[in-house]
Design a protein around this motif. Structure first.
Motif, short mmCIF file in Angstrom:
data_model
loop_
_atom_site.label_atom_id
_atom_site.label_comp_id
_atom_site.label_asym_id
_atom_site.label_seq_id
_atom_site.Cartn_x
_atom_site.Cartn_y
_atom_site.Cartn_z
N PHE A 1 -35.54 -25.52 1.25
CA PHE A 1 -36.15 -26.09 2.66
C PHE A 1 -34.95 -25.80 3.55
O PHE A 1 -35.73 -25.99 4.75
N GLU A 2 -33.94 -25.18 3.45
CA GLU A 2 -33.01 -24.88 4.47
C GLU A 2 -32.74 -23.47 4.52
O GLU A 2 -33.09 -22.68 3.58
N SER A 3 -32.31 -23.05 5.76
CA SER A 3 -32.11 -21.65 5.74
C SER A 3 -30.40 -21.37 5.83
O SER A 3 -29.92 -20.19 6.13
N PHE A 4 -29.93 -22.38 4.92
CA PHE A 4 -28.33 -22.09 5.06
C PHE A 4 -27.79 -22.54 3.87
O PHE A 4 -28.46 -23.32 2.95
N GLY B 1 -27.59 -24.51 -2.31
CA GLY B 1 -28.52 -23.95 -1.37
C GLY B 1 -30.12 -24.76 -1.87
O GLY B 1 -30.20 -25.52 -2.65
N ASN B 2 -30.75 -24.98 -0.64
CA ASN B 2 -31.83 -25.64 -0.77
C ASN B 2 -33.01 -24.68 -0.36
O ASN B 2 -32.96 -24.16 0.69
N LEU C 1 -34.12 -18.84 0.09
CA LEU C 1 -33.91 -20.05 1.10
C LEU C 1 -35.48 -19.88 1.97
O LEU C 1 -36.20 -19.18 1.65
N SER C 2 -35.28 -20.91 2.91
CA SER C 2 -36.43 -21.15 3.87
C SER C 2 -37.08 -19.88 4.51
O SER C 2 -38.12 -19.89 4.50
N GLN C 3 -36.33 -18.83 4.79
CA GLN C 3 -36.67 -17.88 5.52
C GLN C 3 -36.87 -16.48 4.64
O GLN C 3 -37.42 -15.66 5.08
#
Length: 87
Positions: A44-47, A41-42, A13-15
């Protein structure tokens, strides 16, 4: 279209957190109210996002226990049913 498998089983995830989607799906599929689940999931996202299909019989049984008389379609929209959590 035919989907046979995911390109990657684990992604970040992004994080920076690594996630195994099949692990999450298999955990939720152990719950009798869930018939099918797909987790996405992506990087570039955090969820995560999940599409969940509730089991008709199990959901109707749950509704009867809670004195709800809605039909299956209405139960899928019911906020109490949508906010169910693992016991």
């Amino acid at each position: 279209m035919k989907v046979t498998d995911r390109k990657m089983e684990v992604f970040k995830l992004s994080q920076g957190e690594y996630v195994a989607m099949e692990s999450i799906e298999s955990k939720y599929l152990q719950w009798p109210l869930i018939t099918s689940i797909w987790v996405y999931g992506n990087g570039f996202e955090s969820f995560l996002v999940a599409v969940v299909v509730p089991g008709r019989k199990a959901l109707e049984d749950w509704a009867a226990e809670h004195h709800l008389t809605d039909d299956y379609k209405s139960l899928c929209q019911n906020l109490k049913a949508r906010n169910l959590h693992f016991g």
